[in-house]
Design a protein around this motif. Structure first.
Motif, PDB file in Angstrom:
ATOM      1  N   THR A 147       5.820   1.922  -8.356  1.00 39.10           N
ATOM      2  CA  THR A 147       6.428   1.084  -6.896  1.00 39.10           C
ATOM      3  C   THR A 147       6.530   0.184  -6.449  1.00 39.10           C
ATOM      4  OG1 THR A 147       4.164   2.410  -6.057  1.00 39.10           O
ATOM      5  CG2 THR A 147       6.534   3.738  -5.822  1.00 39.10           C
ATOM      6  N   LEU A 148       5.815  -0.451  -6.985  1.00 40.42           N
ATOM      7  CA  LEU A 148       5.408  -2.271  -6.548  1.00 40.42           C
ATOM      8  C   LEU A 148       6.658  -2.773  -6.537  1.00 40.42           C
ATOM      9  CD1 LEU A 148       1.995  -2.427  -5.935  1.00 40.42           C
ATOM     10  CD2 LEU A 148       3.467  -2.905  -4.135  1.00 40.42           C
ATOM     11  N   ASP A 149       6.334  -2.494  -8.556  1.00 40.86           N
ATOM     12  CA  ASP A 149       7.640  -3.731  -9.094  1.00 40.86           C
ATOM     13  C   ASP A 149       9.396  -2.707  -8.303  1.00 40.86           C
ATOM     14  OD1 ASP A 149       8.357  -4.699 -11.423  1.00 40.86           O
ATOM     15  OD2 ASP A 149       9.251  -2.985 -12.527  1.00 40.86           O
ATOM     16  N   ALA A 150       9.122  -2.012  -8.257  1.00 41.56           N
ATOM     17  CA  ALA A 150      11.055  -1.925  -7.598  1.00 41.56           C
ATOM     18  C   ALA A 150      10.562  -2.448  -5.744  1.00 41.56           C
ATOM     19  CB  ALA A 150      11.226  -0.140  -7.142  1.00 41.56           C
ATOM     20  N   PHE A 151      10.179  -2.717  -5.336  1.00 35.90           N
ATOM     21  CA  PHE A 151       9.675  -3.510  -4.151  1.00 35.90           C
ATOM     22  C   PHE A 151       9.606  -4.760  -4.551  1.00 35.90           C
ATOM     23  CE2 PHE A 151       7.620   0.129  -2.102  1.00 35.90           C
ATOM     24  CZ  PHE A 151       8.160   0.477  -1.022  1.00 35.90           C
ATOM     25  N   ALA A 152       8.882  -5.218  -5.400  1.00 36.12           N
ATOM     26  CA  ALA A 152       9.250  -6.341  -5.563  1.00 36.12           C
ATOM     27  C   ALA A 152      10.572  -6.804  -6.447  1.00 36.12           C
ATOM     28  CB  ALA A 152       8.314  -6.466  -6.867  1.00 36.12           C
TER      29      ALA A 152
END
Length: 302
Positions: free
Chosen positions: A157-162
């Motif tokens: 999920t953080l990769d998608a946000f990043a």
């Protein structure tokens, strides 16, 4: 005539199975005369367009009472993300994302980091991703969660946000690089996939080290290769230049890696890289090394 095609967990806690009621499933053109005759003899060609839904539950266990989630508040839906019924969890997550009620973002962040149920933490993280949380840096601590599935959900999920936040991208990369040596094989794959999205040449040494630790791990190898678009020639050069024992042993994993990299270079059709690859692979034509043969095999496949 029992041909199950779908399984689903229902709102009452039972398992639902959808099945096609049909005697034979076969393209008629490819049926032999014998099969066609047997099909008609046994009456298997009819009926068609029928089906059944089976409801499977524990004997003696009452069904869960129905819950009208559409009538629940957003905060009540957040509380349902850890429900023991998978259908309820999934529907609560869906309704939260569809409603887009941003007043519950603080409650979702708290659930993602502090809910005692790891399943609730995973659902909270994905709900935040679905709602495009405006402050994803607040959930960075989930990368250190004691539960493996929660850590993996945090990475993804953080990769998608990043992808939409350069500042978070830099912080996430640093945190993932720190975690990489400490992780299990399953988590390592997700970290490598996330780092590969950075498409940065200065990550090649890190990827080289990762593969050196486990060169026969085909899933990890594919994870590394997926992040090398445009950098395959540079990575192949790094593999060939590294004098570590693992790269000098003609194992299956190393051979496949060299073949795949060479094939990707050829497919990229960058003239200088292709010329350099072929020159390197053919410099000793009388007695080519196993590495040269692997490069030529990979190049020929493209």
């Amino acid at each position: 005539r029992f041909r199950p095609v779908h399984l689903a967990h229902g709102p009452d806690g039972a398992l639902y199975t959808a099945a096609i009621y049909r005697g034979i499933i076969q393209q008629w053109t490819y049926m032999t005369p014998y099969l066609r005759a047997e099909t008609r003899l046994r009456g298997l060609e009819t009926p068609v367009h029928w089906g059944r839904i089976y409801r499977v539950r524990f004997t003696g266990q009452p069904s869960s009472p129905p819950v009208r989630l559409s009538e629940r508040s957003a905060l009540e839906l957040v509380a349902r993300l850890g429900d023991e019924n998978g259908w309820t969890r999934d529907q609560a997550q869906r309704l939260l994302v569809e409603r887009g009620d941003r007043s519950v973002l603080p409650a979702l962040r708290h659930a993602a980091l502090s809910d005692p149920n790891p399943i609730a933490r995973v659902h909270a993280l994905w709900t935040l991703e679905g709602m495009a949380d405006s402050e994803p840096s607040r959930i960075l601590a989930a990368l250190d969660d004691p539960d493996l599935d929660t850590r993996i959900a945090a990475i993804r999920t953080l990769d998608a946000f990043a992808a939409r936040d350069p500042d978070l991208r830099a912080v996430l990369r640093m945190r993932l690089e720190e975690r990489l040596p400490l992780t299990s094989d399953r988590e390592r794959r997700h970290i490598v996939l996330a780092l590969g999205n950075h498409k940065s040449a200065d990550l090649l040494a890190l990827f080289l080290h990762v593969l050196k630790e486990d060169p026969e791990n085909s899933v990890l190898r594919e994870a590394v290769l997926s992040g090398l678009a445009g950098l395959e020639w540079e990575f192949l050069q790094a593999v060939l230049a590294d004098n570590a024992g693992v790269w000098n042993t003609p194992s299956l994993g190393v051979t496949v890696l060299i073949e795949t990299l060479a094939g990707a270079v050829m497919q990229g059709r960058e003239p200088r890289s292709v010329a350099s690859l072929l020159a390197l692979a053919t410099e000793n034509r009388t007695a080519p090394s196993w590495k040269a043969r692997a490069m030529l095999a990979g190049a020929a496949a493209r």
